[in-house]
Design an enzyme around this catalytic site. Structure first.
Site, short mmCIF file in Angstrom:
data_model
loop_
_atom_site.label_atom_id
_atom_site.label_comp_id
_atom_site.label_asym_id
_atom_site.label_seq_id
_atom_site.Cartn_x
_atom_site.Cartn_y
_atom_site.Cartn_z
N HIS A 127 0.85 -1.21 0.00
CA HIS A 127 0.00 0.00 0.00
C HIS A 127 0.88 1.25 0.00
CE1 HIS A 127 -3.14 -2.56 2.29
NE2 HIS A 127 -3.68 -2.29 1.11
N LYS A 167 -15.31 -7.62 5.56
CA LYS A 167 -14.85 -8.55 6.60
C LYS A 167 -14.61 -7.78 7.89
CE LYS A 167 -11.81 -10.65 3.65
NZ LYS A 167 -10.45 -11.10 3.42
N ARG A 221 -1.76 -5.82 -8.41
CA ARG A 221 -0.64 -6.73 -8.15
C ARG A 221 -0.48 -7.77 -9.24
NH1 ARG A 221 -3.10 -8.12 -2.44
NH2 ARG A 221 -4.83 -8.03 -3.91
N SER A 237 -3.13 -7.66 2.78
CA SER A 237 -3.42 -7.50 4.21
C SER A 237 -3.92 -8.83 4.78
CB SER A 237 -4.49 -6.43 4.42
OG SER A 237 -4.01 -5.18 3.99
O1 PNS Z 1 -8.45 -2.62 0.46
P1 PNS Z 1 -9.67 -3.18 -0.21
O2 PNS Z 1 -10.48 -3.99 0.77
O3 PNS Z 1 -9.35 -3.94 -1.47
O4 PNS Z 1 -10.55 -1.90 -0.64
C1 PNS Z 1 -11.77 -2.07 -1.31
C2 PNS Z 1 -12.56 -0.75 -1.34
C3 PNS Z 1 -12.80 -0.25 0.07
C4 PNS Z 1 -11.78 0.28 -2.11
C5 PNS Z 1 -13.90 -1.06 -2.08
O5 PNS Z 1 -14.49 -2.17 -1.48
C6 PNS Z 1 -14.86 0.10 -2.03
O6 PNS Z 1 -14.66 1.09 -2.71
N1 PNS Z 1 -15.89 -0.03 -1.18
C7 PNS Z 1 -16.87 1.00 -0.99
C8 PNS Z 1 -18.24 0.54 -1.40
C9 PNS Z 1 -18.50 0.88 -2.85
O7 PNS Z 1 -18.35 2.02 -3.25
N2 PNS Z 1 -18.88 -0.14 -3.62
C10 PNS Z 1 -19.15 0.00 -5.02
C11 PNS Z 1 -17.87 -0.02 -5.81
S1 PNS Z 1 -18.08 -1.01 -7.16
#
Ligand code: PNS
Length: 162
Positions: free
Chosen positions: A17, A41, A90, A128
């Site tokens: 990150h 989660k 990645r 993570s």
């Molecule tokens: O670190 P992560 O868990 O891969 O991050 C994922 C994240 C938080 C960026 C993604 O799940 C997100 O943007 N969630 C917010 C909910 C949302 O906007 N959902 C619609 C997007 S398609």
């Protein structure tokens, strides 16, 4: 001013990150790291803990601020008037889901673009979730997360039966 969002769960922040955010910070005037309050989660660290860890491990970047959001990323982007999201990639396996999210976000908020930064090969295996699994079973995460995060993980797993 060119501003970008770097969203994520950051539970915990890893060296992968940090690499993506450091590189994004070179290309934009300002980066808003957007920490999701309630990831799907159950997180190991609370929102405040994740924000504090990020603030510490990114303190060398003076154009980075740590924010948080609950709900949809597009609502946070709209509220902050930010039209660029930067995500790390990645592997090809990340791409399919990231592409879908980028397109969904653009459908929900036309004009919201997602730029991808490819992960350094050094961190390509890092996530993570895996780091938590290693730490949970007593393995060493030295060199995969900053020392402060390593310490926080030791304390979290020492004190919690997760
Ligand atoms: O670190 P992560 O868990 O891969 O991050 C994922 C994240 C938080 C960026 C993604 O799940 C997100 O943007 N969630 C917010 C909910 C949302 O906007 N959902 C619609 C997007 S398609």
């Amino acid at each position: 001013m060119a501003v970008a969002l770097c969203p994520g769960s950051f539970d915990p922040p890893t060296n992968g990150h940090i690499d993506v955010i450091e590189r994004a910070a070179r290309y934009f005037d300002r980066i808003v790291v957007a920490v999701i309050a309630n990831p799907t989660k159950q997180p190991l660290f609370t929102l405040d803990e994740r924000k504090d860890l990020l603030a510490d491990v990114l303190s060398h970047l003076d154009n980075v601020e740590i924010g948080s959001f609950d709900g949809l990323l597009v609502d946070f982007a709209r509220q902050r008037e930010i039209s660029i999201v930067v995500k790390g990639l990645r592997a090809v396996s990340d791409f399919e889901y990231e592409l879908q999210m980028a397109q969904m976000n653009a459908a929900l908020l036309p004009g919201l673009d997602t730029l991808f930064v490819t992960s350094k090969p050094t961190w390509a295996f890092l996530s993570s979730s895996l780091v938590k699994e290693v730490a949970r079973f007593g393995g060493s995460v030295e060199g995969l997360v900053p020392p402060l995060v390593e310490k926080a993980m030791k304390e979290a797993y020492g004190g919690r039966d997760t």
